[in-house]
Design a protein around this motif. Structure first.
Motif, PDB file in Angstrom:
ATOM      1  N   ALA A 179       2.979   5.162   9.749  1.00  0.00           N
ATOM      2  CA  ALA A 179       1.650   4.912   9.183  1.00  0.00           C
ATOM      3  C   ALA A 179       1.755   4.423   7.742  1.00  0.00           C
ATOM      4  O   ALA A 179       1.038   3.512   7.322  1.00  0.00           O
ATOM      5  CB  ALA A 179       0.799   6.177   9.261  1.00  0.00           C
ATOM      6  N   VAL A 180       2.665   5.018   6.967  1.00  0.00           N
ATOM      7  CA  VAL A 180       2.856   4.620   5.570  1.00  0.00           C
ATOM      8  C   VAL A 180       3.346   3.177   5.473  1.00  0.00           C
ATOM      9  O   VAL A 180       2.975   2.444   4.555  1.00  0.00           O
ATOM     10  CB  VAL A 180       3.851   5.571   4.871  1.00  0.00           C
ATOM     11  CG1 VAL A 180       4.281   5.009   3.519  1.00  0.00           C
ATOM     12  CG2 VAL A 180       3.219   6.941   4.675  1.00  0.00           C
ATOM     13  N   SER A 181       4.161   2.768   6.437  1.00  0.00           N
ATOM     14  CA  SER A 181       4.707   1.407   6.400  1.00  0.00           C
ATOM     15  C   SER A 181       3.630   0.337   6.515  1.00  0.00           C
ATOM     16  O   SER A 181       3.853  -0.825   6.174  1.00  0.00           O
ATOM     17  CB  SER A 181       5.735   1.225   7.522  1.00  0.00           C
ATOM     18  OG  SER A 181       5.107   1.247   8.799  1.00  0.00           O
ATOM     19  N   GLN A 182       2.437   0.735   6.989  1.00  0.00           N
ATOM     20  CA  GLN A 182       1.334  -0.217   7.138  1.00  0.00           C
ATOM     21  C   GLN A 182       0.403  -0.246   5.919  1.00  0.00           C
ATOM     22  O   GLN A 182      -0.542  -1.026   5.887  1.00  0.00           O
ATOM     23  CB  GLN A 182       0.504   0.147   8.382  1.00  0.00           C
ATOM     24  CG  GLN A 182       1.314   0.306   9.661  1.00  0.00           C
ATOM     25  CD  GLN A 182       2.021  -0.968  10.074  1.00  0.00           C
ATOM     26  OE1 GLN A 182       1.456  -2.053   9.988  1.00  0.00           O
ATOM     27  NE2 GLN A 182       3.264  -0.825  10.513  1.00  0.00           N
ATOM     28  N   ILE A 183       0.686   0.589   4.943  1.00  0.00           N
ATOM     29  CA  ILE A 183      -0.194   0.715   3.778  1.00  0.00           C
ATOM     30  C   ILE A 183       0.260  -0.229   2.665  1.00  0.00           C
ATOM     31  O   ILE A 183       1.449  -0.256   2.324  1.00  0.00           O
ATOM     32  CB  ILE A 183      -0.192   2.173   3.254  1.00  0.00           C
ATOM     33  CG1 ILE A 183      -0.650   3.135   4.359  1.00  0.00           C
ATOM     34  CG2 ILE A 183      -1.080   2.310   2.028  1.00  0.00           C
ATOM     35  CD1 ILE A 183      -2.057   2.920   4.821  1.00  0.00           C
ATOM     36  N   PRO A 184      -0.645  -0.994   2.070  1.00  0.00           N
ATOM     37  CA  PRO A 184      -0.268  -1.865   0.949  1.00  0.00           C
ATOM     38  C   PRO A 184       0.177  -1.054  -0.256  1.00  0.00           C
ATOM     39  O   PRO A 184      -0.247   0.091  -0.444  1.00  0.00           O
ATOM     40  CB  PRO A 184      -1.554  -2.650   0.664  1.00  0.00           C
ATOM     41  CG  PRO A 184      -2.657  -1.848   1.270  1.00  0.00           C
ATOM     42  CD  PRO A 184      -2.066  -1.145   2.446  1.00  0.00           C
TER      43      PRO A 184
END
Length: 287
Positions: A98-103
């Protein structure tokens, strides 16, 4: 005109102008929303909207500044909750993906990893059906198989309230060598206070048969609700010690221990396996 952004499927969480709101009341013609940071900041902020989530009107001002990244953050929280209910992935894996998708500019505002993982675990616990007694625990046939490997079974037993996993989503295992192997070995379905449920794969039964020494012990902290202990039999395989059989026991008595070993030997014989250990390292605790 401010726009309402719906965060979850139920429509109980929205974002408007940099603030997150949680549904407070549904009235006859409108909905009333409270600031999602009401507890954190003691914020009195409230908002009203139409029943179809249009025409937002701020009723009471907030006592803290808004956040341009709030939509991303709330979506992140909702996504990990959804995934925790729909998958059996580890909390750390769910969080990392999920974090990998956050700018980058929004990373500073994410909840701490420990908080996110606790949220994931809570979602899974809250999704458990209520059980009134041990007889409500039924392991259906489609959940008798191993679904994953290289994941420790201990995670399944860690929370005492995880009886739901016995009933419907048994998805964490130890030393599964082939995906799709049968895992539920036996369930005596006793209604007299001596319920025994055994878990073992065909491969682990072979390891049990080959082993000359069995290391047997019970743990009372890892047993799920309605069972008094998780009893395990471990064997040595090369340089490692492997749990070959997991046993959920409703009591700790000599009679249930005897029945447990008889059941294991019977099931081995059904698979044309005849264990004959020369040493038993036993710890038997009884009432």
């Amino acid at each position: 005109m401010s726009k309402i952004i719906k965060i979850n499927e139920k429509g109980t969480k929205i974002v408007v102008d940099g603030y997150a709101y949680t549904l407070q009341h549904t009235l006859s013609k409108t909905k009333r929303w409270k600031c999602s940071n009401k507890t954190k900041y003691n914020c009195p902020g409230t908002l009203s909207s139409s029943m179809i989530l249009t025409n937002p009107v701020l009723q009471i001002e907030h006592n803290h500044a808004g956040n341009k990244q709030v939509k991303i953050i709330e979506k992140f929280k909702n996504d990990i909750k959804l995934r925790s209910r729909k998958t059996c992935d580890k909390p750390s894996h769910i969080f990392a993906e999920a974090v990998s998708q956050i700018p980058a500019e929004a990373l500073l505002f994410l909840p701490k990893e420990s908080v996110a993982k606790r949220t994931i675990r809570n979602q899974r616990t809250n999704n458990n059906p209520a059980l009134n007694c041990i007889n409500d625990i039924v392991i259906e046939s489609k959940y008798n198989l191993l679904l994953k490997y290289s994941v420790r079974l201990q995670s399944f037993f860690r929370a005492k309230q995880t009886t739901h996993n016995l009933r419907g989503t048994l998805k964490s295992y130890d030393w599964a060598l082939v995906i799709g192997q049968r895992f539920l070995l036996a369930d005596n379905k006793s209604t007299t206070g001596e319920r025994i449920v055994l878990f073992a794969t065909d491969d682990s039964l072979k390891m049990l048969t080959d082993a000359k020494t069995w290391y047997c012990d019970g743990n009372f902290n890892l047993s799920p609700k309605y069972f008094i202990q998780l009893y395990v039999i471990r064997v040595q395989k090369n340089d490692s010690y492997i749990t070959a059989v997991y046993c959920l026991l409703e009591r700790k008595s000599m009679s249930i221990y005897e029945e447990m070993f008889k059941l294991i030997l019977t099931k081995c014989a059904e698979h044309e396996l005849f264990p004959d250990p020369t040493h038993l390292m036993l710890i038997l605790k009884k009432l």
